[in-house]
Motif scaffolding. Structure first.
Motif, PDB file in Angstrom:
ATOM      1  N   VAL A  61      48.395  36.643  30.773  1.00  0.00           N
ATOM      2  CA  VAL A  61      48.532  35.206  31.018  1.00  0.00           C
ATOM      3  C   VAL A  61      48.471  34.907  32.510  1.00  0.00           C
ATOM      4  N   VAL A  62      48.562  35.935  33.328  1.00  0.00           N
ATOM      5  CA  VAL A  62      48.520  35.772  34.780  1.00  0.00           C
ATOM      6  C   VAL A  62      47.140  35.264  35.173  1.00  0.00           C
ATOM      7  N   ASP A  63      47.104  34.360  36.120  1.00  0.00           N
ATOM      8  CA  ASP A  63      45.854  33.788  36.601  1.00  0.00           C
ATOM      9  C   ASP A  63      44.948  34.874  37.179  1.00  0.00           C
ATOM     10  N   GLU A  64      43.664  34.739  36.949  1.00  0.00           N
ATOM     11  CA  GLU A  64      42.697  35.731  37.413  1.00  0.00           C
ATOM     12  C   GLU A  64      42.766  35.935  38.921  1.00  0.00           C
ATOM     13  N   ASN A  65      43.075  34.885  39.680  1.00  0.00           N
ATOM     14  CA  ASN A  65      43.190  35.018  41.137  1.00  0.00           C
ATOM     15  C   ASN A  65      44.302  35.987  41.508  1.00  0.00           C
ATOM     16  N   GLN A  66      45.361  36.023  40.707  1.00  0.00           N
ATOM     17  CA  GLN A  66      46.487  36.917  40.987  1.00  0.00           C
ATOM     18  C   GLN A  66      46.186  38.367  40.615  1.00  0.00           C
ATOM     19  N   THR A  67      45.217  38.585  39.747  1.00  0.00           N
ATOM     20  CA  THR A  67      44.886  39.950  39.335  1.00  0.00           C
ATOM     21  C   THR A  67      43.522  40.398  39.860  1.00  0.00           C
ATOM     22  N   SER A  68      42.875  39.580  40.680  1.00  0.00           N
ATOM     23  CA  SER A  68      41.544  39.949  41.181  1.00  0.00           C
ATOM     24  C   SER A  68      41.589  41.236  41.991  1.00  0.00           C
ATOM     25  N   ASP A  69      42.715  41.518  42.617  1.00  0.00           N
ATOM     26  CA  ASP A  69      42.874  42.771  43.356  1.00  0.00           C
ATOM     27  C   ASP A  69      42.695  43.971  42.424  1.00  0.00           C
ATOM     28  N   ALA A  70      43.209  43.863  41.206  1.00  0.00           N
ATOM     29  CA  ALA A  70      43.070  44.960  40.232  1.00  0.00           C
ATOM     30  C   ALA A  70      41.611  45.167  39.865  1.00  0.00           C
ATOM     31  N   LEU A  71      40.866  44.085  39.758  1.00  0.00           N
ATOM     32  CA  LEU A  71      39.445  44.200  39.423  1.00  0.00           C
ATOM     33  C   LEU A  71      38.681  44.947  40.510  1.00  0.00           C
ATOM     34  N   SER A  72      39.090  44.764  41.755  1.00  0.00           N
ATOM     35  CA  SER A  72      38.388  45.440  42.849  1.00  0.00           C
ATOM     36  C   SER A  72      38.924  46.855  43.120  1.00  0.00           C
ATOM     37  N   ARG A  73      40.219  47.092  42.911  1.00  0.00           N
ATOM     38  CA  ARG A  73      40.810  48.404  43.205  1.00  0.00           C
ATOM     39  C   ARG A  73      40.629  49.423  42.103  1.00  0.00           C
ATOM     40  N   PHE A  74      40.484  48.957  40.873  1.00  0.00           N
ATOM     41  CA  PHE A  74      40.418  49.868  39.738  1.00  0.00           C
ATOM     42  C   PHE A  74      39.090  49.697  39.009  1.00  0.00           C
ATOM     43  N   PRO A  75      38.141  50.608  39.212  1.00  0.00           N
ATOM     44  CA  PRO A  75      36.816  50.468  38.599  1.00  0.00           C
ATOM     45  C   PRO A  75      36.820  50.513  37.076  1.00  0.00           C
ATOM     46  N   SER A  76      37.902  51.010  36.476  1.00  0.00           N
ATOM     47  CA  SER A  76      37.954  51.052  35.014  1.00  0.00           C
ATOM     48  C   SER A  76      38.152  49.658  34.408  1.00  0.00           C
ATOM     49  N   VAL A  77      38.640  48.702  35.202  1.00  0.00           N
ATOM     50  CA  VAL A  77      38.829  47.336  34.698  1.00  0.00           C
ATOM     51  C   VAL A  77      37.462  46.670  34.616  1.00  0.00           C
ATOM     52  N   LYS A  78      37.039  46.409  33.389  1.00  0.00           N
ATOM     53  CA  LYS A  78      35.706  45.855  33.152  1.00  0.00           C
ATOM     54  C   LYS A  78      35.715  44.355  32.979  1.00  0.00           C
TER      55      LYS A  78
END
Length: 138
Positions: free
Chosen positions: A91-108
């Protein structure tokens, strides 16, 4: 549905009972033959990922104690599970988790929990097809 989705294993890492029930029921109804393995926090998720080697992981970001970031950090360190694709389901906003998208290549993908279940099912089916080579040119 293709035969390649039969026998697929999906790991659902989620602490909320209601979400677990709704998502699990939606998946097993829409994708017959899929095995849904449940873990209630990131630590149990890592353990189940190592044991079961799922085709895809649906990961909640915010959980008490061992959260989604814990799972992704441990996953990145372990070559036996580092290649597993992860859908970040939160439920967390994508802006708050965008770091995970860039730091963890497994996040598709980033998938909102408020998304209709049929949309989540469509995304899961697409990743299962990709993993099995179901799309032309893949």
């Amino acid at each position: 549905m293709t035969d390649s989705q039969n026998g697929a294993t999906l790991l659902l890492v989620e602490d909320d009972e209601n979400t677990l029930r709704i998502v699990t029921r939606s998946i097993v109804t829409a994708i017959p033959g899929v095995d849904v393995v449940v873990a209630r926090d990131g630590k149990e998720g890592v353990k189940q990922a190592r044991k079961r080697r799922p085709d895809i992981v649906i990961l909640d970001w915010m959980m008490p104690d061992y959260d989604g970031e814990y799972f992704l950090t441990e996953q990145a360190k372990d070559t036996t599970i580092s290649g597993l694709p992860v859908l970040l389901h939160t439920v967390v906003d994508e802006n708050q988790t965008s770091d995970a998208l860039s730091r963890f290549p497994s996040v598709k993908a980033f998938v909102k929990k408020l998304m209709p279940p049929e949309d989540l099912i469509g995304i899961i089916k697409s990743y299962l097809l990709l993993r099995s080579g179901g799309f032309p040119g893949s």
